[in-house]
Scaffold this motif. Structure first.
Motif, PDB file in Angstrom:
ATOM      1  N   ALA A  99       0.864  -1.175   0.000  1.00  0.00           N
ATOM      2  CA  ALA A  99       0.000   0.000   0.000  1.00  0.00           C
ATOM      3  C   ALA A  99       0.901   1.225   0.000  1.00  0.00           C
ATOM      4  CB  ALA A  99      -0.922   0.001   1.214  1.00  0.00           C
ATOM      5  N   VAL A 100       0.868   1.992  -1.069  1.00  0.00           N
ATOM      6  CA  VAL A 100       1.752   3.140  -1.211  1.00  0.00           C
ATOM      7  C   VAL A 100       0.965   4.433  -1.013  1.00  0.00           C
ATOM      8  CG1 VAL A 100       1.517   3.100  -3.734  1.00  0.00           C
ATOM      9  CG2 VAL A 100       3.444   4.289  -2.707  1.00  0.00           C
ATOM     10  N   VAL A 101       1.491   5.299  -0.148  1.00  0.00           N
ATOM     11  CA  VAL A 101       0.831   6.562   0.179  1.00  0.00           C
ATOM     12  C   VAL A 101       1.365   7.663  -0.729  1.00  0.00           C
ATOM     13  CG1 VAL A 101       0.459   8.305   1.953  1.00  0.00           C
ATOM     14  CG2 VAL A 101       0.459   5.875   2.564  1.00  0.00           C
ATOM     15  N   THR A 102       0.483   8.297  -1.473  1.00  0.00           N
ATOM     16  CA  THR A 102       0.851   9.365  -2.392  1.00  0.00           C
ATOM     17  C   THR A 102      -0.292  10.368  -2.484  1.00  0.00           C
ATOM     18  OG1 THR A 102       1.340   9.890  -4.719  1.00  0.00           O
ATOM     19  CG2 THR A 102       0.201   7.797  -4.285  1.00  0.00           C
ATOM     20  N   PRO A 103      -0.322  11.384  -1.620  1.00  0.00           N
ATOM     21  CA  PRO A 103      -1.450  12.317  -1.602  1.00  0.00           C
ATOM     22  C   PRO A 103      -1.755  12.946  -2.960  1.00  0.00           C
ATOM     23  CG  PRO A 103      -0.116  12.627   0.354  1.00  0.00           C
ATOM     24  CD  PRO A 103       0.644  11.694  -0.536  1.00  0.00           C
ATOM     25  N   ARG A 104      -0.741  13.134  -3.790  1.00  0.00           N
ATOM     26  CA  ARG A 104      -0.953  13.727  -5.109  1.00  0.00           C
ATOM     27  C   ARG A 104      -1.174  12.684  -6.204  1.00  0.00           C
ATOM     28  NH1 ARG A 104       3.583  18.614  -5.245  1.00  0.00           N
ATOM     29  NH2 ARG A 104       2.794  19.742  -3.407  1.00  0.00           N
ATOM     30  N   CYS A 105      -1.242  11.438  -5.825  1.00  0.00           N
ATOM     31  CA  CYS A 105      -1.433  10.330  -6.774  1.00  0.00           C
ATOM     32  C   CYS A 105      -0.339  10.348  -7.843  1.00  0.00           C
ATOM     33  CB  CYS A 105      -2.820  10.412  -7.424  1.00  0.00           C
ATOM     34  SG  CYS A 105      -3.431   8.813  -8.013  1.00  0.00           S
ATOM     35  N   SER A 106       0.910  10.345  -7.371  1.00  0.00           N
ATOM     36  CA  SER A 106       2.060  10.529  -8.256  1.00  0.00           C
ATOM     37  C   SER A 106       2.630   9.238  -8.819  1.00  0.00           C
ATOM     38  CB  SER A 106       3.168  11.280  -7.498  1.00  0.00           C
ATOM     39  OG  SER A 106       2.722  12.536  -7.044  1.00  0.00           O
ATOM     40  N   PRO A 131      -8.309  13.395 -10.538  1.00  0.00           N
ATOM     41  CA  PRO A 131      -9.170  12.237 -10.802  1.00  0.00           C
ATOM     42  C   PRO A 131      -8.693  11.406 -11.982  1.00  0.00           C
ATOM     43  CG  PRO A 131     -10.492  14.200 -10.417  1.00  0.00           C
ATOM     44  CD  PRO A 131      -9.073  14.656 -10.534  1.00  0.00           C
ATOM     45  N   ALA A 132      -8.117  12.056 -12.986  1.00  0.00           N
ATOM     46  CA  ALA A 132      -7.626  11.317 -14.152  1.00  0.00           C
ATOM     47  C   ALA A 132      -6.460  10.411 -13.763  1.00  0.00           C
ATOM     48  CB  ALA A 132      -7.207  12.292 -15.250  1.00  0.00           C
ATOM     49  N   ALA A 133      -5.597  10.901 -12.866  1.00  0.00           N
ATOM     50  CA  ALA A 133      -4.469  10.079 -12.406  1.00  0.00           C
ATOM     51  C   ALA A 133      -4.986   8.880 -11.628  1.00  0.00           C
ATOM     52  CB  ALA A 133      -3.531  10.913 -11.544  1.00  0.00           C
ATOM     53  N   ARG A 136      -6.325   6.376 -14.128  1.00  0.00           N
ATOM     54  CA  ARG A 136      -5.268   5.662 -14.853  1.00  0.00           C
ATOM     55  C   ARG A 136      -4.688   4.533 -14.004  1.00  0.00           C
ATOM     56  NH1 ARG A 136      -4.075  10.961 -16.810  1.00  0.00           N
ATOM     57  NH2 ARG A 136      -2.583  11.312 -15.109  1.00  0.00           N
ATOM     58  N   LEU A 137      -4.490   4.798 -12.715  1.00  0.00           N
ATOM     59  CA  LEU A 137      -3.951   3.756 -11.844  1.00  0.00           C
ATOM     60  C   LEU A 137      -4.960   2.624 -11.653  1.00  0.00           C
ATOM     61  CD1 LEU A 137      -2.076   5.881  -9.165  1.00  0.00           C
ATOM     62  CD2 LEU A 137      -1.078   4.348 -10.854  1.00  0.00           C
ATOM     63  N   ALA A 138      -6.230   2.970 -11.521  1.00  0.00           N
ATOM     64  CA  ALA A 138      -7.261   1.934 -11.403  1.00  0.00           C
ATOM     65  C   ALA A 138      -7.300   1.078 -12.667  1.00  0.00           C
ATOM     66  CB  ALA A 138      -8.618   2.572 -11.136  1.00  0.00           C
ATOM     67  N   ASP A 139      -7.192   1.719 -13.822  1.00  0.00           N
ATOM     68  CA  ASP A 139      -7.184   0.977 -15.092  1.00  0.00           C
ATOM     69  C   ASP A 139      -5.968   0.064 -15.200  1.00  0.00           C
ATOM     70  OD1 ASP A 139      -9.545   2.189 -15.846  1.00  0.00           O
ATOM     71  OD2 ASP A 139      -8.582   3.694 -17.123  1.00  0.00           O
ATOM     72  N   GLY A 141      -4.745  -1.528 -12.761  1.00  0.00           N
ATOM     73  CA  GLY A 141      -4.924  -2.643 -11.835  1.00  0.00           C
ATOM     74  C   GLY A 141      -4.779  -2.313 -10.378  1.00  0.00           C
ATOM     75  N   ALA A 142      -4.479  -1.061 -10.044  1.00  0.00           N
ATOM     76  CA  ALA A 142      -4.314  -0.689  -8.629  1.00  0.00           C
ATOM     77  C   ALA A 142      -5.661  -0.569  -7.933  1.00  0.00           C
ATOM     78  CB  ALA A 142      -3.558   0.629  -8.516  1.00  0.00           C
ATOM     79  N   ASP A 143      -5.664  -0.848  -6.646  1.00  0.00           N
ATOM     80  CA  ASP A 143      -6.817  -0.598  -5.780  1.00  0.00           C
ATOM     81  C   ASP A 143      -6.620   0.805  -5.215  1.00  0.00           C
ATOM     82  OD1 ASP A 143      -8.850  -0.558  -3.921  1.00  0.00           O
ATOM     83  OD2 ASP A 143      -8.078  -2.214  -2.710  1.00  0.00           O
ATOM     84  N   VAL A 144      -7.339   1.781  -5.740  1.00  0.00           N
ATOM     85  CA  VAL A 144      -7.131   3.181  -5.374  1.00  0.00           C
ATOM     86  C   VAL A 144      -8.049   3.556  -4.214  1.00  0.00           C
ATOM     87  CG1 VAL A 144      -7.146   5.568  -6.173  1.00  0.00           C
ATOM     88  CG2 VAL A 144      -6.438   3.726  -7.730  1.00  0.00           C
ATOM     89  N   VAL A 145      -7.446   4.092  -3.146  1.00  0.00           N
ATOM     90  CA  VAL A 145      -8.175   4.469  -1.934  1.00  0.00           C
ATOM     91  C   VAL A 145      -7.995   5.959  -1.685  1.00  0.00           C
ATOM     92  CG1 VAL A 145      -8.255   4.205   0.579  1.00  0.00           C
ATOM     93  CG2 VAL A 145      -7.926   2.197  -0.879  1.00  0.00           C
ATOM     94  N   VAL A 146      -9.075   6.673  -1.471  1.00  0.00           N
ATOM     95  CA  VAL A 146      -9.011   8.076  -1.078  1.00  0.00           C
ATOM     96  C   VAL A 146      -9.113   8.147   0.440  1.00  0.00           C
ATOM     97  CG1 VAL A 146     -10.161  10.324  -1.177  1.00  0.00           C
ATOM     98  CG2 VAL A 146      -9.952   8.930  -3.248  1.00  0.00           C
ATOM     99  N   ALA A 147      -8.054   8.674   1.066  1.00  0.00           N
ATOM    100  CA  ALA A 147      -8.002   8.784   2.532  1.00  0.00           C
ATOM    101  C   ALA A 147      -7.615  10.210   2.877  1.00  0.00           C
ATOM    102  CB  ALA A 147      -6.999   7.795   3.108  1.00  0.00           C
TER     103      ALA A 147
END
Length: 238
Positions: A99-106, A131-133, A136-139, A141-147
């Protein structure tokens, strides 16, 4: 050092967890440097690497900040004979996700975290990220979580991991993520290796970020090997 059976018993998580238990792993020089030439590998030893790998073997999830993951060249965790046998014996999943933390979705979609992994990573970001970033990560294969909305919310992140059944949390840094967890009083254990080296100035602390009231920890174990001191501190009552 002790034998593998004793080492596993020392570093295993409490039984029957119904909420996240967070352990944080760091290595420092004797004069407090967190890295040599920008990475922690120059401070490590075979015994420290063994404890570090054990932390991954015993965890439900490996939590790391994107800056550390990028600097250290993170990829998804691999199957090994020891890891597979240990995790099967303990009733854990075959390989823990990162699980990688990246507030800017980098995290880029072609990162080895996504392209060289057995299990999909979890990307923890903020609602203010692009939102586009996130798409792209969800596409990819990542499980994207907004925290958190404008920044990283540690409590929300751990709640999201718990909702996925990931309560055994092995945090591998970096310093800002550690500082955020300290400020939120969410650190249950610190596994700290002190290397018998003097690195001089130029390197930062193992925790940075918002100030917090000092949190008292208890020394749970201390091991020594070839001059390296491996300390385990646990929050009282945990």
């Amino acid at each position: 050092m002790v034998d593998d059976t004793t080492l596993e018993a020392l570093y295993d998580y409490p039984a029957g967890l119904d909420a996240p238990f967070v352990q944080v792993n760091f290595v420092t020089s004797a004069d407090g440097a967190v890295a040599v030439d920008g990475v922690s590998g120059g401070l490590s030893s075979p015994a420290d690497k063994k404890v570090f790998a054990l932390g991954r073997d015993l965890a439900d999830v490996v939590l790391v900040g994107w800056g550390t993951a990028r600097a250290e060249g993170y990829r998804g965790l691999k199957r090994t004979e020891t890891r597979t046998d240990r995790r099967a014996r303990l009733g854990l999943s075959e390989v823990p996700p990162i699980a990688v933390v990246t507030p800017r979705c980098s995290v880029p979609p072609d990162s080895p975290l996504l392209t060289d992994t057995v299990v999909a990573p979890i990307v923890i970001t903020a609602g203010s990220s692009d939102p586009a970033a996130r798409a792209r990560l969800a596409d990819a294969g990542a499980d994207v979580v907004v925290a958190g909305e404008d920044g990283f919310d540690p409590a929300a992140a751990l709640a999201a991991l718990a909702a996925r059944g990931l309560n055994r949390v092995d945090c591998e840094g970096g310093p800002r993520l550690f500082g955020d967890l300290i400020a939120a009083d969410l650190v249950d254990q610190v596994n700290l290796t002190v290397a018998p080296l003097l690195a001089g100035g130029g390197s930062g602390r193992i925790a940075t970020g918002p100030g917090a009231a000092p949190l008292r920890m208890e020394l749970a174990s201390a091991l020594a090997d070839d001059g390296f001191l491996m300390l385990r501190y646990r929050k009282r009552g945990r």
